[in-house]
Design an enzyme around this catalytic site. Structure first.
Site, PDB file in Angstrom:
ATOM      1  N   GLY A 143      21.063  13.094  36.617  1.00 52.44           N
ATOM      2  CA  GLY A 143      22.021  13.394  35.560  1.00 52.44           C
ATOM      3  C   GLY A 143      23.798  12.885  35.990  1.00 52.44           C
TER       4      GLY A 143
ATOM      5  CB  SER B  71      25.577   8.266  42.263  1.00 52.44           C
ATOM      6  OG  SER B  71      24.340   8.103  41.840  1.00 52.44           O
ATOM      7  CG  HIS B  72      21.810   9.342  36.208  1.00 56.68           C
ATOM      8  ND1 HIS B  72      23.344   7.960  36.312  1.00 56.68           N
ATOM      9  CD2 HIS B  72      21.916   9.386  34.946  1.00 56.68           C
ATOM     10  CE1 HIS B  72      23.697   7.938  34.813  1.00 56.68           C
ATOM     11  NE2 HIS B  72      22.923   8.603  33.859  1.00 56.68           N
ATOM     12  CB  SER B  73      20.735   9.759  42.977  1.00 57.92           C
ATOM     13  OG  SER B  73      20.753  10.422  44.344  1.00 57.92           O
TER      14      SER B  73
ATOM     15  CB  SER C  50      24.879   8.073  30.918  1.00 56.55           C
ATOM     16  OG  SER C  50      24.094   8.008  31.524  1.00 56.55           O
TER      17      SER C  50
END
Length: 261
Positions: free
Chosen positions: A50, A16-18, A79
């Site tokens: 990110g 995850s981005h978090s 991403s």
């Protein structure tokens, strides 16, 4: 890879981005699949939002070193998926698989499947099936939203709500190769996430096809989609070589509140 310990089944890596999101989802899925190795891979190595190649790679390595025979990687956004794909491409390890599907629902359903012994390919299939089931619940484009009032009135369920559950059951005899029973949920909060996960895992242990009010009782998302509230009754139907045993197990589980009373 060096250092692995065989015999732990399929593990999951959550990209995850978090970091908080990945960690929280691992905690949630771990509540329903306590024996499955789950590793969050959220954020970058320096703590920013990110995704980082080294973060994902380290999480994959941890799962393999925990002794898992396969690793399924799930990702939240585009991403994140690209980063996961890069790790899998460069690692070139046939034990690694990327699952496409809903991040939260797919993770929970995939973890429950892994808990019941599904291999990596089986977990990937469950993630995809769960996502299709979720899509089927969406209104068609341009259709009005629910006219049934607020979520509570419509019988919607909160997957994070408490899980205390009572039930009474009235089992009937098997006929024409089927075993049937009617169960009644008496818990004030109904059949929520944790008992639904227990039920899905339980029926998967039998050589039988089990449905609850017509939906596959081995599907966590389908069970939760029933929205069984306090006082609701449901029809259990089991077929197959172990139909009678599966039905008896389900009825007993409802009667004792899935061990949470």
């Amino acid at each position: 890879m060096a250092g692995s310990q065989p015999g732990r089944g399929t593990g999951l890596v959550l990209v995850s981005h978090s970091a908080a999101l990945a960690s929280g989802l691992a905690d949630l899925a771990g509540q329903m699949a306590p024996d499955v190795v789950l590793r969050p891979a959220g954020g970058t190595s320096d703590g920013r939002l990110g995704t980082g190649f080294d973060v994902v790679e380290a999480a994959v390595q941890e799962v393999l070193e925990a002794g898992c025979s396969g690793v399924v990687v799930l990702a939240d956004l585009g991403s994140a998926r690209m980063t996961a794909e890069a790790v899998l491409d460069l690692t070139e390890d046939p034990r690694l698989h990327l699952a496409t599907g809903a991040f939260v629902e797919g993770t929970v359903a995939g973890a429950v499947a892994a808990q019941t012994g599904a291999d990596a390919a089986g977990v990937v299939a469950v993630v995809a099936r769960t996502t299709r089931e979720l899509a089927d619940q969406l209104p068609a484009a341009g259709a009005p939203l629910s006219a049934g009032g607020d979520a509570e009135d419509a019988g919607a369920i909160d997957p994070l709500a408490g899980t205390e559950l009572d039930a009474a059951a009235d089992a009937g005899p098997a006929t024409d190769g089927e075993a049937r029973a009617t169960v009644t949920v008496v818990n004030p909060e109904g059949l929520h996430a944790r008992p639904a996960a227990l039920l899905a895992r339980q029926v998967a242990e039998f050589d039988a096809a089990v449905t609850l009010d017509g939906v596959d009782a081995s599907s966590l998302l389908s069970l939760m989609g029933l929205g069984l509230a306090a006082g609701a009754t449901a029809q259990v139907v089991a077929t197959g070589p172990q139909a009678a045993a599966a039905l008896a197990s389900v009825v007993a589980a409802f009667e004792d509140g899935f061990g949470e009373l």
